[in-house]
Design a protein around this motif. Structure first.
Motif, PDB file in Angstrom:
ATOM      1  N   VAL A  44      34.944  62.601 -27.031  1.00  0.00           N
ATOM      2  CA  VAL A  44      35.121  61.298 -27.693  1.00  0.00           C
ATOM      3  C   VAL A  44      35.370  60.215 -26.650  1.00  0.00           C
ATOM      4  CG1 VAL A  44      36.663  59.962 -29.188  1.00  0.00           C
ATOM      5  CG2 VAL A  44      35.884  62.232 -29.907  1.00  0.00           C
ATOM      6  N   GLN A  45      36.238  60.507 -25.682  1.00  0.00           N
ATOM      7  CA  GLN A  45      36.561  59.524 -24.643  1.00  0.00           C
ATOM      8  C   GLN A  45      35.334  59.188 -23.809  1.00  0.00           C
ATOM      9  OE1 GLN A  45      39.505  58.119 -24.612  1.00  0.00           O
ATOM     10  NE2 GLN A  45      39.044  56.755 -22.919  1.00  0.00           N
ATOM     11  N   ASN A  46      34.589  60.190 -23.423  1.00  0.00           N
ATOM     12  CA  ASN A  46      33.397  59.959 -22.603  1.00  0.00           C
ATOM     13  C   ASN A  46      32.359  59.118 -23.357  1.00  0.00           C
ATOM     14  OD1 ASN A  46      34.635  61.541 -20.700  1.00  0.00           O
ATOM     15  ND2 ASN A  46      33.295  63.313 -20.948  1.00  0.00           N
ATOM     16  N   PHE A  47      32.182  59.426 -24.643  1.00  0.00           N
ATOM     17  CA  PHE A  47      31.191  58.699 -25.443  1.00  0.00           C
ATOM     18  C   PHE A  47      31.550  57.224 -25.573  1.00  0.00           C
ATOM     19  CE2 PHE A  47      29.966  56.942 -29.580  1.00  0.00           C
ATOM     20  CZ  PHE A  47      28.590  57.046 -29.514  1.00  0.00           C
ATOM     21  N   PHE A  48      32.795  56.937 -25.932  1.00  0.00           N
ATOM     22  CA  PHE A  48      33.182  55.544 -26.162  1.00  0.00           C
ATOM     23  C   PHE A  48      33.319  54.764 -24.853  1.00  0.00           C
ATOM     24  CE2 PHE A  48      34.339  57.281 -30.324  1.00  0.00           C
ATOM     25  CZ  PHE A  48      33.755  56.331 -31.145  1.00  0.00           C
ATOM     26  N   THR A  49      33.623  55.459 -23.756  1.00  0.00           N
ATOM     27  CA  THR A  49      33.608  54.781 -22.456  1.00  0.00           C
ATOM     28  C   THR A  49      32.183  54.364 -22.105  1.00  0.00           C
ATOM     29  OG1 THR A  49      35.539  56.013 -21.672  1.00  0.00           O
ATOM     30  CG2 THR A  49      34.134  55.003 -19.995  1.00  0.00           C
ATOM     31  N   ALA A  50      31.218  55.256 -22.349  1.00  0.00           N
ATOM     32  CA  ALA A  50      29.811  54.910 -22.115  1.00  0.00           C
ATOM     33  C   ALA A  50      29.394  53.735 -22.987  1.00  0.00           C
ATOM     34  CB  ALA A  50      28.931  56.125 -22.397  1.00  0.00           C
ATOM     35  N   ALA A  51      29.869  53.710 -24.243  1.00  0.00           N
ATOM     36  CA  ALA A  51      29.503  52.625 -25.159  1.00  0.00           C
ATOM     37  C   ALA A  51      30.014  51.280 -24.654  1.00  0.00           C
ATOM     38  CB  ALA A  51      30.054  52.909 -26.554  1.00  0.00           C
ATOM     39  N   LYS A  52      31.259  51.243 -24.186  1.00  0.00           N
ATOM     40  CA  LYS A  52      31.800  49.950 -23.736  1.00  0.00           C
ATOM     41  C   LYS A  52      31.144  49.506 -22.425  1.00  0.00           C
ATOM     42  CE  LYS A  52      35.934  51.566 -23.893  1.00  0.00           C
ATOM     43  NZ  LYS A  52      37.400  51.563 -23.977  1.00  0.00           N
ATOM     44  N   LEU A  53      30.742  50.460 -21.585  1.00  0.00           N
ATOM     45  CA  LEU A  53      30.034  50.077 -20.357  1.00  0.00           C
ATOM     46  C   LEU A  53      28.641  49.542 -20.675  1.00  0.00           C
ATOM     47  CD1 LEU A  53      31.082  52.948 -17.903  1.00  0.00           C
ATOM     48  CD2 LEU A  53      31.874  50.570 -17.916  1.00  0.00           C
TER      49      LEU A  53
END
Length: 492
Positions: free
Chosen positions: A182-191
């Motif tokens: 979940v953390q990796n996915f949403f970090t990619a989204a904000k980048l």
């Protein structure tokens, strides 16, 4: 182990001489597993640092700096200061490889009492209230499309915020691996949305939209107090650079991955923040930026039409990811404080099936739901933020102190001691600046709350009163049975 607790059940089937079942493979030790690699570590730092602030209100830095040039310099300087602080934490985290960040370092340098006051303040107020305010920001953006012509009702925002808290806490209780994904996915989204804003800004600059960047220092302030407040607001947006130190025990190869994640993650956030602010100024004048309720949304409306709806969607993603990171690390602090005896022991217990600190995570989530109920949680955060900087300063000071008192400790990463001195001095200023600039009774109330923890410390922690064990014994046993959790096994 706390009296009345239940030990880990032995596996079914007959056991051989080593104690392992002949029918089942040996189980993993009931401890938090080392499942966090370098990429997930970077994602935790970046994903927790980049919340809603850079998208909603970078105007505070502009307001106090007075002009575009000083504003951009302050954003850069805040990144440098955050990096210096994180370098100190890299030394501390590789020297003391315990989870809990400041908590573990303060105990080692200054003793149990200072560590307890940190855990009392952070576990009871700072972590859950931060979790609450991030989910409230998420709820505002997630509900906005359903109320295009008005502000979403407060009850809708709070119910959605509570639902987000329950969902995020549930994910973290279920699986460390799931929480990591979940953390990796949403970090990619904000980048991704940051990249969209930055590329749009570069295109606009190439087209000649640089009026707001010329004469960038015209109208800048020279007030020492105002510049200090600009730094204070900028550093608040960078907060979260210490998140990886809360989970040191779960890092694969912490001696390598902890400093490497810090060196990669924080400069990446700094570059993102500066470039996003430059992009904003290609579209908005300083006065327009100051009057915008949500800067990124205004930018999207002017530049990304007809897909401007992507901005609030990705801001919602960003806040959700930041809330997940906050929940992940908060649970580890409660877990370590319970293990050290500064919180009730049940908080240090681990799920027998899922190897997550379930009681600590649930406790943080329940407190966060209580914190979304008051009408003005922002005030609470603002008044307690000075306490956070006081603990940052003490932690930097602990590095200096342990250079003399813990000379025997191995230091795989060793930073120049003057860096710790700079961080300590900046922290002292950031503690005193808001109090001197605008004294309020609320700062005194917060201080009373922090030291009010001593009322519980002496009977429950220092003297270990017997009556508390009699009360907690049946409660602990029933909670263990309900949640299927056990005390962590001691590892060598």
């Amino acid at each position: 182990m706390e009296a009345g607790s239940i030990n880990k059940a032995s596996p079914n089937g007959s056991a051989d001489k080593t104690g392992h079942s002949e029918e089942e493979p040996p189980e993993k030790a009931t401890v938090l597993q080392k499942d966090i690699g370098l990429l997930s570590g970077i994602s935790l730092i970046v994903g927790t640092m980049i919340g809603s602030g850079i998208f909603i209100s970078p105007k505070s830095v502009l307001l106090y700096s007075g002009a575009v040039g000083p504003c951009l310099l302050i954003w850069t300087a805040c990144g440098v200061l955050s990096t210096l602080g994180a370098l100190c934490y890299a030394e501390l985290g590789t020297m003391i490889t315990k989870s809990g960040a400041e908590y573990s370092y303060l105990i080692e340098a200054f003793g149990s009492l200072v560590g307890y006051l940190y855990s009392w303040t952070t576990v009871m107020v700072l972590k859950p209230s931060s979790f609450a305010i991030i989910t409230l920001s998420f709820a505002e953006y997630a509900s906005a499309p359903f109320y295009p012509d008005c502000t979403p009702p407060l009850v809708v925002i709070k119910c959605l915020s509570a639902a987000a808290i329950v969902l995020i806490t549930g994910v973290n209780c279920l699986s460390v691996k799931l929480a990591r994904y979940v953390q990796n996915f949403f970090t990619a989204a904000k980048l991704i949305i940051i990249a969209v804003i930055v590329v749009a800004g570069i295109v606009l600059m190439a087209q000649g939209n640089t009026e707001n960047l010329s004469n960038a220092f015209e109208g800048s302030t020279t007030s020492f107090g105002a510049i200090g407040l600009a730094f204070y607001n900028g550093l608040w947006a960078y907060d979260g650079w210490n998140q990886l130190n809360f989970i040191t025990e779960e890092l694969k190869n912490p001696y390598r991955n902890l400093p490497l994640a810090i060196i990669i993650g924080i400069p990446l956030v700094t570059v993102c923040y500066v470039l996003v602010n430059i992009a904003y100024f290609t579209v908005m004048t300083p006065s327009e930026l100051l009057s915008s309720p949500a800067v990124a949304v205004t930018f999207g409306d002017r530049v990304l039409y007809p897909v401007a709806w992507l901005v609030p969607l990705f801001v919602a993603f960003s806040t959700f990811g930041s809330a997940n990171g906050s929940c992940f690390t908060a649970g580890r602090l409660s877990y370590v404080a319970g293990r050290e005896g500064h919180m009730v022991k049940i908080l240090s217990y681990i799920s027998l099936k899922r190897y997550t600190p379930m009681p600590a995570l649930l406790f943080n989530g329940i407190l966060a739901i209580f914190y979304i109920m008051p009408s003005d949680i922002n005030t609470l955060i603002n008044y307690f933020s000075f306490a956070q900087w006081a603990f940052y300063g003490l932690t930097a000071l602990s590095l200096i102190v342990m250079r003399f008192t813990r000379k025997e400790f191995d230091r795989p990463v060793k930073v120049p001691v003057f860096i710790a001195g700079i961080v300590a001095l900046v922290s002292i200023y950031l503690v005193l600046a808001p109090i001197i600039d605008k004294p309020e009774w609320e700062y005194l109330y917060c201080t009373i709350f922090i030291f009010g923890g001593l009322i519980l410390y002496f009977p429950l922690v220092y003297w270990k009163a017997k009556w508390t064990r009699k009360i907690m014994r049946p409660i602990t046993m029933h909670l263990q049975l309900l949640m299927e959790v056990v005390p962590p096994e001691k590892t060598k």
